[in-house]
Design a protein around this motif. Structure first.
Motif, PDB file in Angstrom:
ATOM      1  N   ASP A  94       0.994  -0.998   0.028  1.00 26.33           N
ATOM      2  CA  ASP A  94      -0.102  -0.401  -0.477  1.00 26.33           C
ATOM      3  C   ASP A  94       1.101   1.653  -0.096  1.00 26.33           C
ATOM      4  OD1 ASP A  94      -2.306   1.521  -0.597  1.00 26.33           O
ATOM      5  OD2 ASP A  94      -2.701   1.615   2.142  1.00 26.33           O
ATOM      6  N   GLU A 137       1.505  24.943   3.373  1.00 25.23           N
ATOM      7  CA  GLU A 137       0.358  25.124   4.073  1.00 25.23           C
ATOM      8  C   GLU A 137      -0.343  25.939   4.911  1.00 25.23           C
ATOM      9  OE1 GLU A 137      -1.488  23.816  -0.437  1.00 25.23           O
ATOM     10  OE2 GLU A 137      -1.994  22.849   1.021  1.00 25.23           O
ATOM     11  N   TYR A 187     -10.836   9.046 -10.487  1.00 25.37           N
ATOM     12  CA  TYR A 187     -10.824  10.312 -10.425  1.00 25.37           C
ATOM     13  C   TYR A 187     -11.198  11.730 -11.976  1.00 25.37           C
ATOM     14  CZ  TYR A 187      -8.050  14.528  -8.884  1.00 25.37           C
ATOM     15  OH  TYR A 187      -7.921  15.107  -8.760  1.00 25.37           O
ATOM     16  N   SER A 205      -5.161  -1.862  -3.174  1.00 25.31           N
ATOM     17  CA  SER A 205      -3.491  -2.319  -2.575  1.00 25.31           C
ATOM     18  C   SER A 205      -3.574  -2.301  -0.831  1.00 25.31           C
ATOM     19  CB  SER A 205      -2.563  -0.923  -3.046  1.00 25.31           C
ATOM     20  OG  SER A 205      -2.969   0.641  -2.521  1.00 25.31           O
ATOM     21  N   LYS A 206      -4.335  -0.957  -0.613  1.00 25.41           N
ATOM     22  CA  LYS A 206      -4.554  -1.255   0.677  1.00 25.41           C
ATOM     23  C   LYS A 206      -4.806  -2.897   0.956  1.00 25.41           C
ATOM     24  CE  LYS A 206      -6.207   1.266   5.326  1.00 25.41           C
ATOM     25  NZ  LYS A 206      -7.479   2.178   5.108  1.00 25.41           N
ATOM     26  N   LYS A 237       2.531   0.722  -7.337  1.00 22.86           N
ATOM     27  CA  LYS A 237       3.226   1.065  -8.841  1.00 22.86           C
ATOM     28  C   LYS A 237       4.011   0.226  -9.389  1.00 22.86           C
ATOM     29  CE  LYS A 237       3.566   5.090 -12.891  1.00 22.86           C
ATOM     30  NZ  LYS A 237       3.049   6.419 -12.913  1.00 22.86           N
ATOM     31  N   ARG A 257     -12.444  17.766  -6.260  1.00 21.69           N
ATOM     32  CA  ARG A 257     -12.152  18.529  -7.684  1.00 21.69           C
ATOM     33  C   ARG A 257     -12.814  19.449  -8.625  1.00 21.69           C
ATOM     34  NH1 ARG A 257      -6.338  17.779  -8.164  1.00 21.69           N
ATOM     35  NH2 ARG A 257      -4.800  19.707  -9.109  1.00 21.69           N
ATOM     36  N   THR A 283      -5.917  16.859  -0.113  1.00 22.15           N
ATOM     37  CA  THR A 283      -6.549  18.065   0.578  1.00 22.15           C
ATOM     38  C   THR A 283      -7.609  18.945  -0.258  1.00 22.15           C
ATOM     39  OG1 THR A 283      -4.190  19.485   0.608  1.00 22.15           O
ATOM     40  CG2 THR A 283      -5.378  20.185   0.778  1.00 22.15           C
ATOM     41  N   LYS A 340      -2.409  -5.025   0.912  1.00 22.72           N
ATOM     42  CA  LYS A 340      -1.808  -5.190   1.844  1.00 22.72           C
ATOM     43  C   LYS A 340      -2.127  -6.381   3.286  1.00 22.72           C
ATOM     44  CE  LYS A 340       0.537  -1.957   5.077  1.00 22.72           C
ATOM     45  NZ  LYS A 340       1.080  -1.145   5.231  1.00 22.72           N
ATOM     46  N   ASP A 393      -1.927  -1.441  -8.678  1.00 23.98           N
ATOM     47  CA  ASP A 393      -2.039   0.005  -8.021  1.00 23.98           C
ATOM     48  C   ASP A 393      -3.683   1.021  -7.560  1.00 23.98           C
ATOM     49  OD1 ASP A 393      -0.569   2.416  -7.872  1.00 23.98           O
ATOM     50  OD2 ASP A 393       0.048   3.255 -10.291  1.00 23.98           O
ATOM     51  N   THR A 402       1.503   7.584  -8.604  1.00 20.34           N
ATOM     52  CA  THR A 402      -0.301   8.268  -8.801  1.00 20.34           C
ATOM     53  C   THR A 402      -1.323   9.319  -7.951  1.00 20.34           C
ATOM     54  OG1 THR A 402      -0.990   6.548  -9.465  1.00 20.34           O
ATOM     55  CG2 THR A 402      -2.667   7.432  -9.423  1.00 20.34           C
ATOM     56  N   TYR A 403      -0.372   9.270  -6.389  1.00 19.01           N
ATOM     57  CA  TYR A 403      -0.483  10.333  -5.619  1.00 19.01           C
ATOM     58  C   TYR A 403      -0.870  11.510  -6.567  1.00 19.01           C
ATOM     59  CZ  TYR A 403      -1.150   7.062  -1.622  1.00 19.01           C
ATOM     60  OH  TYR A 403      -1.633   6.162  -0.067  1.00 19.01           O
ATOM     61  N   TYR A 414       4.617  10.570   4.944  1.00 18.28           N
ATOM     62  CA  TYR A 414       3.893  12.202   4.410  1.00 18.28           C
ATOM     63  C   TYR A 414       3.716  12.600   5.833  1.00 18.28           C
ATOM     64  CZ  TYR A 414      -0.609  15.077   3.249  1.00 18.28           C
ATOM     65  OH  TYR A 414      -1.186  16.009   3.111  1.00 18.28           O
ATOM     66  N   TYR A 428      -5.314   7.430  -0.093  1.00 22.81           N
ATOM     67  CA  TYR A 428      -5.183   8.725  -1.124  1.00 22.81           C
ATOM     68  C   TYR A 428      -5.899   9.768   0.226  1.00 22.81           C
ATOM     69  CZ  TYR A 428      -3.905   6.909  -5.523  1.00 22.81           C
ATOM     70  OH  TYR A 428      -3.334   6.292  -6.515  1.00 22.81           O
ATOM     71  N   ARG A 447       1.791  20.172   1.664  1.00 16.54           N
ATOM     72  CA  ARG A 447       0.815  20.249   3.254  1.00 16.54           C
ATOM     73  C   ARG A 447       1.540  21.315   4.419  1.00 16.54           C
ATOM     74  NH1 ARG A 447      -3.382  17.019   3.806  1.00 16.54           N
ATOM     75  NH2 ARG A 447      -4.974  17.933   4.645  1.00 16.54           N
ATOM     76  N   ASP A 488      -0.564  12.756  -9.290  1.00 19.78           N
ATOM     77  CA  ASP A 488      -1.645  12.999 -10.246  1.00 19.78           C
ATOM     78  C   ASP A 488      -3.041  13.566  -9.661  1.00 19.78           C
ATOM     79  OD1 ASP A 488      -0.195  12.955 -12.487  1.00 19.78           O
ATOM     80  OD2 ASP A 488      -0.749  10.360 -12.458  1.00 19.78           O
ATOM     81  N   ILE A 489      -3.166  12.729  -7.981  1.00 25.71           N
ATOM     82  CA  ILE A 489      -4.273  13.873  -7.454  1.00 25.71           C
ATOM     83  C   ILE A 489      -4.356  14.519  -6.496  1.00 25.71           C
ATOM     84  CG2 ILE A 489      -6.258  12.326  -6.023  1.00 25.71           C
ATOM     85  CD1 ILE A 489      -7.268   9.473  -7.228  1.00 25.71           C
ATOM     86  N   ALA A 490      -3.224  15.015  -5.993  1.00 26.56           N
ATOM     87  CA  ALA A 490      -3.206  15.817  -4.979  1.00 26.56           C
ATOM     88  C   ALA A 490      -4.107  17.173  -5.266  1.00 26.56           C
ATOM     89  CB  ALA A 490      -1.939  15.799  -4.657  1.00 26.56           C
ATOM     90  N   THR A 491      -3.864  17.961  -4.505  1.00 22.33           N
ATOM     91  CA  THR A 491      -3.539  19.257  -4.958  1.00 22.33           C
ATOM     92  C   THR A 491      -3.541  19.935  -4.265  1.00 22.33           C
ATOM     93  OG1 THR A 491      -6.485  18.596  -5.133  1.00 22.33           O
ATOM     94  CG2 THR A 491      -5.938  21.221  -4.647  1.00 22.33           C
ATOM     95  N   PRO A 492      -2.103  20.681  -4.920  1.00 20.90           N
ATOM     96  CA  PRO A 492      -1.807  20.606  -6.314  1.00 20.90           C
ATOM     97  C   PRO A 492      -1.526  20.083  -6.757  1.00 20.90           C
ATOM     98  CG  PRO A 492      -0.058  22.015  -4.381  1.00 20.90           C
ATOM     99  CD  PRO A 492      -1.048  21.337  -4.140  1.00 20.90           C
ATOM    100  N   SER A 493      -1.696  19.352  -8.147  1.00 21.63           N
ATOM    101  CA  SER A 493      -1.042  17.950  -8.918  1.00 21.63           C
ATOM    102  C   SER A 493       0.808  18.582  -8.694  1.00 21.63           C
ATOM    103  CB  SER A 493      -1.177  18.112 -10.471  1.00 21.63           C
ATOM    104  OG  SER A 493      -2.614  18.250 -10.396  1.00 21.63           O
TER     105      SER A 493
END
Lengths: 418, 418
Positions: free
Chosen positions: A70, A278, B239, B75-76, A76, B275, B303, B79, B70, A297-298, A239, B298, A275, A300-305
């Motif tokens: 995980d 911020e 997403y 994945s969780k 990936k 988003r 954020t 694990k 992925d 992949t995280y 993180y 995730y 973070r 891409d999903i995060a804000t901001p990318s």
């Protein structure tokens, strides 16, 4: 024991149909497939598979030991390695060590690992030497073993090359004082920062982090800057921890953060840094520009990318599996008494491993294909040792290609191109 | 063929030391372990393992077929299932199908699957009936097979119960018109929305999404609202797609978004929705409050941090592996001619599966433990069929426990408690 022909006769179909059904081919109707599987099981064909392993010593299973299913990097990588293994007709036994050296030792020496045709070991707590001892005589690929004298075939992430590009790009968008964040690289920061080439000569770079710091230091030097030890912040790249450390650092600075850019030496570290900034009231990319490393992949999903050094995991997985299949095939050939290819493979990066410097995406500056030196020197100086049973071929060190993924959300607009 | 004693004599150690070394125990020095492994390999002990599988029909490997290594949910889960398998002395052969029914068929009927001691199949493209046919007579656990007449042991995510709590909590923080987002549930929205119980009687709920919509509809009804079909937005829960759909929906509304809350029926869908709303200039949680479903990693890193139905993956994995081990042990006992426990297990949720309604965390409202009806009715009406070789025990349907993870960042402060 039952053969395919026995099953075919009992099920009233051809031997080819039995073979197709058991291999899951689509040209067999579901009704027929079900009948054949029932017949195979009734005739105890499963046991026959063990007999086949007994006679051939093969069962088509590769084992892949990773730290954490995980984790975004490993999940990936596992996805792509699994895909590559299947494309080669093999299956993956994926096992997680959960960051325990004891668990890795257990995995490497356990009976079921002995049962597998080959092993892949990702960034272990063990050294390459320990892994070699435990896995001796079995085909094995190490991932990100950066020891300068590898005796096993190794596939590395683009530690030096990617870090070089990350820093070069931060400089190209106006950063003047980047922070290097993540991992442990305490010992030799002075030496690495002063001159990675001579440091390499004095004490060969051994870890992923050292190689990444060396690549970053070289990029700074090539652009007229010097890496100061204060610019290196070793912190376990999780993180939450990264977030806390950066928040506290920014708060201590009372709004006058000492760095205008951060190279997170993993994406997870970079995301934590965003973070943390911020949390302390600073803005990305206006106050601090950020780039990560991994391309998970995280990001891409995060804000901001997240901007990142995007490792080509597909190519990396293909390298890993093809190197392992080469070893397996050499073992086969050697066992059958025929000749095998024992040509040295040092420096052979013309195939999958060819794209050393990576490519640079949106907004990237130049400097492709440079500074692969440390890794390749390692390969070139490697002792020629048996990589598989009874063979005498030199180990290989491949470096995965990458793309620099630059995004305005974390890097802003380019203000100056070098 | 070599025995442990042969290896012990050749290596000059005790048989117990050989056993400890090969099982990776820590009470053997590295030097001794290395010598023992080399000796075992010289004496071809690996082949002996195949012989053991031949005589026992067992090799200690379980196979876990998942859609995507992925994906944050898988994945969780992988694990935790991997950890649970190791705790039971088994190893996982994890294989990904990449959302292909053909690949799942191939995996279930391939020779190496026959070689495994048992199978776990997660949310397949195949129906439970197809899986049953392909895996006949082998111990098998299905994950999230919601067919109303399961003939195989099944472990489900808390589809109905979790959705009920998600909606109840949205209502408790002031939401009046929630949107249900994700998946495909087109057929029977009217029927499900009108009355999930009668819908269940007319056409049994079969999919994860239908169960989640039914749970949501019941929560609305219990709080004096009705679910309108326009509140259900089926969209493949990726997403990027969710982000686009929600952005376009919000833009069409010209700032007057028709919904004040969103239940993303997966965390990935919920993250995409956040988003998409931001893209359209709306604020979470001020304009729209959001809750997801899954509890993937995730959601913590995102954020804003995501509120979610946090499935207890550890408990779920323990259920899965312990149910599979029960089947394996029954098979063993049956094979050896001894008696075995054939007591019906329908409705037995007092163990791992006991926490049906889940617990509610920060800011959660009540209504725990209610509305497990559909799932349990399924279990209760299940035909009693052999779940493993030569045994006659009824299949089980377990539901994983969960926690409602409520965060101000996506739900705001509670404005009204029901």
């Amino acid at each position: 024991m039952a053969t395919l022909l026995d099953i075919a006769r009992a099920a009233g179909v051809s031997k080819m149909t039995v073979s197709n059904a058991l291999r899951g081919k689509s040209n067999v109707s579901e009704a027929t497939r079900a009948r054949i599987i029932q017949t195979a099981q009734r005739l105890n064909y499963q046991t026959n598979l063990a007999a086949r392993a007994l006679s051939s010593g093969r069962n088509g299973i590769l084992e892949f030991i990773i730290q954490d299913l995980d984790s975004p990097f490993y999940s990936k990588l596992a996805k792509e390695v699994s895909r590559a293994a299947e494309a080669n007709g093999m299956q993956m036994l994926i096992r997680q060590s959960l960051y325990s050296a004891e668990s890795e030792k257990s995995a490497l020496s356990s009976t079921n690992s002995l049962f597998c045709d080959g092993l892949i070991l990702a960034t272990p707590q063990l050294s390459g030497a320990e892994a070699r001892t435990l896995a001796q005589s079995r085909p094995l690929i190490l991932i990100d073993d950066c020891s300068p004298d590898p005796q096993l075939a190794t596939v590395n992430t683009p530690n030096y090359e990617g870090a070089y590009q990350a820093i070069a790009h931060l400089l190209s968008v106006g950063v003047r004082r980047p922070l290097l964040l993540g991992g442990t690289f305490i010992d030799d920061i002075d030496a690495i920062a002063a001159d990675s080439d001579s440091a390499s000569a004095a004490r060969p770079l051994r870890t992923v982090c050292e190689l990444r710091v060396a690549g970053a230091a070289q990029a700074l030097r090539d652009h007229g800057f010097e890496l100061e030890p204060a610019q290196c912040l070793p912190v376990d790249w999780t993180y939450e921890l990264t977030r806390t450390v950066i928040r506290e650092m920014a708060e201590r600075a009372h709004g006058d953060f000492l760095f205008d850019g951060i190279f997170g030496m993993s994406d997870v570290a970079a995301l934590g840094a965003i973070r943390g900034l911020e949390d302390a009231g600073l803005q990305v990319p206006d106050d601090v520009k950020i780039i990560g490393f991994d391309g998970v992949t995280y990001g891409d999903i995060a804000t901001p990318s997240l901007s990142t050094i995007d490792i080509d995991m597909t190519a990396m997985a293909n390298m890993i599996v093809s190197r392992l299949m080469e070893q397996l095939n050499r073992t086969d050939t050697a066992d059958s008494g025929a000749d095998y290819d024992s040509a040295p493979r040092n420096g052979d990066h013309s195939g999958d491993g060819g794209n050393i410097g990576g490519t640079v995406g949106v907004g990237g500056s130049g400097n492709n294909g440079v500074h692969g030196g440390n890794v390749h020197n390692n390969a070139a100086s490697a002792t020629r040792t048996a990589a598989a049973n009874s063979t005498d071929s030199a180990p290989t060190v491949d470096v995965a290609p990458f793309t620099l993924r630059a995004r305005e959300s974390t890097l802003g607009r380019a203000t100056r191109i070098h």
